[in-house]
Scaffold this motif. Structure first.
Motif, PDB file in Angstrom:
ATOM      1  N   ALA A 106       0.812  -1.223   0.000  1.00  0.00           N
ATOM      2  CA  ALA A 106       0.000   0.000   0.000  1.00  0.00           C
ATOM      3  C   ALA A 106       0.841   1.266   0.000  1.00  0.00           C
ATOM      4  O   ALA A 106       0.309   2.365  -0.145  1.00  0.00           O
ATOM      5  CB  ALA A 106      -0.941  -0.005   1.211  1.00  0.00           C
ATOM      6  N   GLY A 107       2.142   1.143   0.185  1.00  0.00           N
ATOM      7  CA  GLY A 107       3.015   2.315   0.211  1.00  0.00           C
ATOM      8  C   GLY A 107       2.808   3.189   1.438  1.00  0.00           C
ATOM      9  O   GLY A 107       2.884   4.410   1.353  1.00  0.00           O
ATOM     10  N   VAL A 108       2.543   2.572   2.576  1.00  0.00           N
ATOM     11  CA  VAL A 108       2.321   3.315   3.821  1.00  0.00           C
ATOM     12  C   VAL A 108       3.609   4.032   4.201  1.00  0.00           C
ATOM     13  O   VAL A 108       4.661   3.397   4.345  1.00  0.00           O
ATOM     14  CB  VAL A 108       1.859   2.364   4.953  1.00  0.00           C
ATOM     15  N   PRO A 109       3.556   5.363   4.363  1.00  0.00           N
ATOM     16  CA  PRO A 109       4.783   6.123   4.620  1.00  0.00           C
ATOM     17  C   PRO A 109       5.270   6.094   6.075  1.00  0.00           C
ATOM     18  O   PRO A 109       6.429   6.361   6.331  1.00  0.00           O
ATOM     19  CB  PRO A 109       4.384   7.550   4.234  1.00  0.00           C
ATOM     20  N   GLN A 110       4.400   5.786   7.006  1.00  0.00           N
ATOM     21  CA  GLN A 110       4.791   5.831   8.424  1.00  0.00           C
ATOM     22  C   GLN A 110       5.718   4.667   8.764  1.00  0.00           C
ATOM     23  O   GLN A 110       5.682   3.629   8.114  1.00  0.00           O
ATOM     24  CB  GLN A 110       3.564   5.803   9.321  1.00  0.00           C
ATOM     25  N   PRO A 111       6.528   4.827   9.795  1.00  0.00           N
ATOM     26  CA  PRO A 111       7.411   3.722  10.201  1.00  0.00           C
ATOM     27  C   PRO A 111       6.607   2.503  10.637  1.00  0.00           C
ATOM     28  O   PRO A 111       5.519   2.632  11.196  1.00  0.00           O
ATOM     29  CB  PRO A 111       8.180   4.292  11.397  1.00  0.00           C
TER      30      PRO A 111
END
Length: 131
Positions: free
Chosen positions: A50-55
């Motif tokens: 999903a390309g989640v940007p959070q760590p």
């Protein structure tokens, strides 16, 4: 302010330790590790897709809550079915969305899905005792 999910993780983990240590819950340490590992791995894979940007440490909290909840609630005759419950629970957060947010409680969704597709998975409310 601390993330409230940390308190939820602590509470669920405490309930699981209490249940395994004093109430004789019918779940092994191996099954706990399997469910938690599967939930975390599924979260990691879905985050990447999903390309989640959070760590990952942030999104892992949600996966831990779902995994611990599955440990407390779901029982299965086969390890593969427990794995499937964890995968369905976590993946549903990424598949069933409205306005960018997941719609259903992931753990409940995983449990209901497994109850519908097999008679080898159940929820065991009696493990908490009669008191």
């Amino acid at each position: 302010m601390a993330d409230p999910r940390l308190y939820q993780i602590g509470t669920l983990a405490s309930l699981l330790v209490y249940g395994m240590g004093w109430l004789d819950f019918d779940i092994t340490i191996g099954r706990v590790a399997l469910l938690l590992g599967t939930a975390l791995a599924t979260q990691w894979v879905c985050d990447r897709i999903a390309g989640v940007p959070q760590p990952f440490q942030y999104s892992a909290r949600s996966a831990l809550i779902s995994g611990l909840s599955l440990c407390l609630l779901v029982r299965a005759n086969q390890a593969e079915l427990a794995i499937a419950a964890a995968v369905v629970a976590i993946a549903s957060k990424f598949v069933i969305r409205v306005n960018g947010k997941h719609v259903f409680n992931p753990t409940n969704g995983g449990i209901v899905a497994m109850l519908l597709v097999t008679n080898q998975v159940w929820v065991s409310p009696g493990q908490w005792g009669a008191a």
